[in-house]
Design a protein around this motif. Structure first.
Motif, PDB file in Angstrom:
ATOM      1  N   MET A   1       3.828   8.360  37.162  1.00 13.34           N
ATOM      2  CA  MET A   1       4.608   7.576  37.867  1.00 13.34           C
ATOM      3  C   MET A   1       2.530   7.701  39.062  1.00 13.34           C
ATOM      4  O   MET A   1       2.669   8.529  39.244  1.00 13.34           O
ATOM      5  N   SER A   2       3.156   6.137  39.726  1.00 12.48           N
ATOM      6  CA  SER A   2       1.770   5.506  40.081  1.00 12.48           C
ATOM      7  C   SER A   2       2.132   6.322  41.405  1.00 12.48           C
ATOM      8  O   SER A   2       3.190   6.872  41.923  1.00 12.48           O
TER       9      SER A   2
ATOM     10  N   LEU B   1       9.351  12.986  34.619  1.00 15.28           N
ATOM     11  CA  LEU B   1       7.903  11.857  35.768  1.00 15.28           C
ATOM     12  C   LEU B   1       7.360  12.662  36.625  1.00 15.28           C
ATOM     13  O   LEU B   1       7.744  14.130  36.819  1.00 15.28           O
ATOM     14  N   GLU B   2       6.363  12.675  35.628  1.00 14.69           N
ATOM     15  CA  GLU B   2       5.250  13.148  36.448  1.00 14.69           C
ATOM     16  C   GLU B   2       4.396  12.594  37.755  1.00 14.69           C
ATOM     17  O   GLU B   2       3.890  11.649  37.435  1.00 14.69           O
ATOM     18  N   ILE B   3       4.552  13.283  38.937  1.00 13.34           N
ATOM     19  CA  ILE B   3       3.463  12.982  39.932  1.00 13.34           C
ATOM     20  C   ILE B   3       2.674  13.967  40.224  1.00 13.34           C
ATOM     21  O   ILE B   3       2.480  15.038  39.796  1.00 13.34           O
ATOM     22  N   THR B   4       1.629  12.898  41.577  1.00 13.40           N
ATOM     23  CA  THR B   4       0.113  14.577  41.443  1.00 13.40           C
ATOM     24  C   THR B   4       0.622  14.545  43.202  1.00 13.40           C
ATOM     25  O   THR B   4       1.277  13.872  43.907  1.00 13.40           O
TER      26      THR B   4
ATOM     27  N   ASP C   1      -1.337  17.396  37.434  1.00 19.05           N
ATOM     28  CA  ASP C   1      -2.726  18.109  38.086  1.00 19.05           C
ATOM     29  C   ASP C   1      -2.696  18.988  38.966  1.00 19.05           C
ATOM     30  O   ASP C   1      -3.365  18.798  39.318  1.00 19.05           O
ATOM     31  N   PHE C   2      -2.064  20.119  39.005  1.00 18.72           N
ATOM     32  CA  PHE C   2      -1.685  21.011  40.057  1.00 18.72           C
ATOM     33  C   PHE C   2      -2.958  21.971  40.221  1.00 18.72           C
ATOM     34  O   PHE C   2      -3.727  22.305  39.656  1.00 18.72           O
TER      35      PHE C   2
ATOM     36  N   ILE D   1      -0.468  22.659  34.810  1.00 17.45           N
ATOM     37  CA  ILE D   1      -2.088  23.707  35.476  1.00 17.45           C
ATOM     38  C   ILE D   1      -2.720  22.295  34.703  1.00 17.45           C
ATOM     39  O   ILE D   1      -3.174  21.903  34.063  1.00 17.45           O
ATOM     40  N   ASP D   2      -3.504  21.781  35.454  1.00 21.21           N
ATOM     41  CA  ASP D   2      -4.842  20.997  35.719  1.00 21.21           C
ATOM     42  C   ASP D   2      -5.834  21.737  34.497  1.00 21.21           C
ATOM     43  O   ASP D   2      -5.835  22.910  34.412  1.00 21.21           O
TER      44      ASP D   2
END
Ligand code: C2E
Ligand code: MG
Ligand code: MG
Ligand code: MG
Length: 286
Positions: free
Chosen positions: A115-116, A145-148, A177-178, A198-199
């Motif tokens: 997701m942006s 859904l991936e969120i940063t 990108d944890f 994990i990034d």
């Protein structure tokens, strides 16, 4: 003298900036055209169980090659679409495509979708996502859904509401990108996530740098305590995979297991994996 040099530097910089703006406007126009012409594709990177190689799901990644400009990274065109105000239409087409592919996978495999940041603070986001999944016929419980962290930070309250609403439909939410953003721990306390990714900057170093190993170990322990699942990103070598397993991380993705592939190839990978699995089972029984 220094004054004059200063001025000429300013001229150089402003020419560079002007050139950059011309370039991004060129990319913007090409991207807008590509969206309408349906030329932005979605590829899928396998997410696997590190211990036995079993497929768990795929992460959808946007891919675009312009006929004149060539390949352009999503790391460049996604932020551009956000900046220029058409990320919504881009995401809608990408999610629809990704969902149409995922619908054909066995139902135990999940689709992970990025997701942006802008959508995370838009109260219409959940409704849009659910509408797309319903129209395609993909169960929201198969979607992640991936969120940063950076995305959560611009408006944490609004983002928290979007996250909760998505989860109320059975969609899982993972923190991407944890470790690279700020106040990671606060995010984990304040928001209801299901997973942490994990990034790859930590995974990269895990076999060469002791402190990276220690950090990953701490992240894993913390996630276990918080009841969060974990995926390690960017696994490139068998040594990294072995180290992650040793530390207790079971899910991962990276070039070691496969780069992102097109929709057709996901079906082939799934079929191959099933064949390998039933062969192994036959051998075990024999
Ligand atoms: P991300 O979500 O963290 O995605 C992982 C990136 O790492 C992908 O880059 C993937 O190709 C790359 N990668 C995976 N395994 C490895 C590995 O073993 N080694 C290395 N060096 N790299 C690996 P990609 O596809 O270039 O995407 C870059 C970023 O662009 C993504 O980072 C994500 O933030 C964004 N993005 C991509 N597709 C979409 C999309 O559809 N929507 C949104 N909003 N963002 C997207
Ligand atoms: Mg991601
Ligand atoms: Mg990621
Ligand atoms: Mg990343």
């Amino acid at each position: 003298r220094s004054k004059r040099r200063g001025r000429s530097q300013i001229t150089v910089y402003s020419e560079e900036i002007a050139e950059e703006m011309r370039r991004s406007t060129e990319v913007e126009q090409a991207l807008r055209r590509a969206i309408i012409a349906d030329e932005v594709a979605v590829n899928f990177q396998p997410i696997i169980n590190i211990a036995d190689g079993a497929l768990l799901g795929f992460e959808a990644l946007a891919r675009w090659t312009d006929r004149d400009l060539g390949f352009i990274s999503p790391a460049l065109f996604i932020p551009l679409a956000e900046e220029r105000g058409f990320i919504d239409s881009l995401t809608d087409t990408l999610l629809r495509k990704a969902a149409e592919t995922a619908k054909n996978w066995p139902s135990h495999l999940f689709l992970s979708f990025n997701m942006s940041s802008i959508q995370l603070t838009d109260p219409a986001t959940c409704h849009n996502v659910i509408a797309i999944l319903n129209s395609v016929g993909l169960d929201p419980r198969r979607v992640e859904l991936e969120i940063t962290e950076t995305a959560m930070m611009s408006d944490p309250e609004a983002a928290g509401e979007v996250v909760n609403e998505l989860r109320s439909f059975g969609i899982r939410v993972s923190l991407d990108d944890f470790g690279t953003g700020q106040s990671s721990l606060g995010r984990l306390r304040d928001f209801a996530f299901d997973k942490v990714k994990i990034d790859r900057s930590f995974v990269n170093e895990i076999t060469v740098d002791r402190s990276s190993g220690t950090i990953v170990k701490a992240i894993l322990a913390m996630c276990e305590g918080l009841d969060l699942k974990v995926i390690a990103e960017g696994i490139e070598t068998p040594e990294q995979a072995a180290k992650l397993l040793e530390l207790g991380c079971r899910a991962g993705q990276g070039y070691l297991f496969g780069k992102a592939v097109n929709a057709e190839t996901t079906y082939t990978l799934i079929k191959l994996e099933r064949e390998t699995r039933s062969r192994q089972e036959r051998e075990l029984r024999a």
